[in-house]
Design a protein around this motif. Structure first.
Motif: not given
Length: 544
Positions: A418-419, A443-446, A462-463, A499-504
């Motif tokens: 995905g990256h 980007t980061w991914k989970a 997941l996000i 991880v739920l919202t992706g927000e910092c």
């Protein structure tokens, strides 16, 4: 008539090279056949430079010598000894030169000198004396326009300028420094050559490139400009490589700390010296009765046995076993012990990942096909090994053992994709059901990795989140034990993402100098080693 300067190239009380041919009046050594070169230099990987950084013609010989002869055609100048300054500091500078091809051969077109603090001291374009055949722009970055409009000084002018602040006791640092001094037509005896300090694993005449050394040891890229090399960038890189080496050599020890009574000012510790080497990785065994280290110079894994006293503190540490050397590996980017204690994993910066048993016997060798490995880890459950690198994927393998406990095989489990660029780092959560990744693409991914991969099921994304990638070096990532928080380290700052919202949720800026080597985000259980009850904590291991 020839002027001869003698340089010492000894190491491990063993002579590495001996050169006796004289250089002609045109400063070009007679060409040797491939067979003669191998007889003269050898290809034994044990021929390496262990400690001498200063190649000096005045003192300190411990073996045979390397003779370099220069023609006394009136143009070569020798640096002069001067009265020591009041502070005793004669200066330390990094030097890099660019050359072009003329009717006479290679001639100087640019010289750059950088101080030990990275400050530019001298930078000048030089007008060659002879007709230019090739400007060598691909490597030097110098064009005909540069020399015609900006080159006002001759070689003699540059020699006079350099003699103003460089004397016989000034330390000059460079990569392949003999080429720069030959182009400058200067004879100098106190030098540090990074191609000698960081030798090629095949020995001379092979040398590692400056780009390779910086990428491997400093974890950043240089010489990326298609228009040619930047002599200032190369000179600074040589300084940074030597500072990295000095820091490593001044910390040739492993410290074991007691975590009892951690609130007190004085903490009990035990120091274990690593003879003639230093460790790049240290990992405890699951039962804490031993630990393993990756020795940099010897390029091998070493096992140390720990004996404890009745009060629980360590009584003694002894070296138990040294694994076979990692032949052909420039550096190790990953080392670990499975929680089951059944195997040890080591991973090179190329494409090799090796599994060992506890006695140092190789169980399996895997080609990661990542072009270059950046990171490798064992999952907390001890079932998987994974690696990331130059390609935009994380590859995961299952390590299989028979019911009797014997090793069976390593088989491909799944991949995280995905990256759009290389993956710097990745992290498992506590039960290996989630993996977080951070990439060069910003980007980061989970991922949810609790899947039936045997039936062909792929991991579930997941996000995806974005982070502000500002540092020149790699970023690092950690995921919380429950898989709900991802932490990204970039430069000297930490950013916390949901991880739920992706927000910092929060960013802690400039909490340390330099880049992070690793982030740990763990729950601390009740144990004699840690006071208090369970709690979550993060730990950043800074680059030194």
């Amino acid at each position: 008539m020839f002027w001869t300067s003698t340089f010492c190239c000894c190491g491990d009380s063993e002579v590495v090279v001996e050169q006796k041919e004289k250089v002609s009046a045109h400063n070009s050594a007679p060409k040797a056949s491939k067979k003669n070169k191998q007889e003269k230099w050898g290809r034994d990987s044990k021929q390496r430079f262990a400690h001498p950084w200063l190649l000096t013609s005045l003192k300190g010989h411990t073996g045979k010598v390397l003779d370099m002869d220069f023609s006394s055609n009136g143009k070569f100048l020798a640096t002069c000894a001067e009265v020591p300054p009041s502070d005793g500091n004669f200066g330390v500078y990094a030097l890099d030169c660019e050359m072009c091809f003329t009717t006479r051969g290679l001639e100087l077109t640019k010289v750059t000198v950088v101080a030990a603090d990275g400050r530019l001291v001298y930078d000048c374009l030089v007008r060659p004396e002879n007709f230019i055949i090739d400007y060598n722009t691909r490597f030097s970055g110098i064009t005909a326009r540069d020399l015609s409009k900006r080159a006002t000084k001759t070689l003699k002018d540059v020699q006079n300028d350099l003699m103003g602040f460089i004397n016989a006791d000034t330390i000059l640092i460079g990569h392949g420094l003999e080429n720069d001094l030959r182009a400058l037509q200067i004879i100098h005896g106190t030098v540090i050559d990074t191609s000698v300090v960081f030798p090629h694993y095949w020995g001379l005449p092979y040398r590692r490139s400056l780009k390779s050394l910086v990428g491997c040891l400093l974890k950043r890229d240089i010489q990326q400009d298609s228009s040619g090399h930047d002599s200032f960038e190369d000179a600074r890189a040589c300084i940074e490589l030597m500072l990295w080496r000095i820091r490593k050599d001044f910390h040739r020890a492993i410290l074991i700390w007691s975590t009892k009574d951690w609130h007190q000012n004085d903490h009990k510790s035990l120091r274990i010296n690593v003879e003639f080497d230093h460790a790049s990785f240290v990992k405890w065994s699951p039962d804490s009765k031993a630990f393993i280290v990756q020795k940099v110079r010897e390029n091998a894994v070493e096992v140390y046995k720990v004996n404890k006293r009745p009060d629980g503190w360590i009584g003694s540490v002894s070296k138990a076993l040294t694994f076979p050397k990692h032949e052909g590996w420039d550096a190790v980017v990953g080392l670990g012990i499975a929680c089951s204690g059944k195997f040890i994993m080591s991973c090179s910066d190329k494409t090799d990942l090796v599994l060992w048993d506890l006695k140092g016997q190789q169980l399996a060798k895997v080609d990661t096909y990542l072009m270059n490995n950046y990171c490798a880890r064992i999952s907390p459950c001890g079932r998987f090994v994974a690696a990331s690198g130059f390609t935009p994927d994380v590859k995961v393998w299952e390590v299989c053992f028979a019911k009797s406990g014997e090793f069976h095989q390593v088989s491909r489990a799944f991949e995280l994709s995905g990256h759009s660029s290389g993956v710097y780092d990745f992290s498992f959560n506590a039960d290996s059901s989630c993996i977080a990744t951070v990439s060069k693409d910003g980007t980061w991914k989970a991922y949810n990795t609790k899947i039936e991969f045997q039936k062909g099921e792929d991991p579930h994304l997941l996000i995806t989140g974005k982070y502000n990638h500002k540092s020149a070096g790699p970023s690092h990532v950690a995921i919380s034990p429950n898989g709900e928080v991802v932490v990204v380290a970039d430069g000297g700052s930490l950013s916390f993402y949901s991880v739920l919202t992706g927000e910092c949720d929060n960013t802690i800026r400039d909490i340390y100098s330099g880049g992070a080597l690793e982030i740990l985000l763990r729950y601390v259980p009740n144990s004699p080693q840690w006071p208090g009850g369970p709690r979550c904590h993060s730990r950043v291991i800074p680059a030194r």
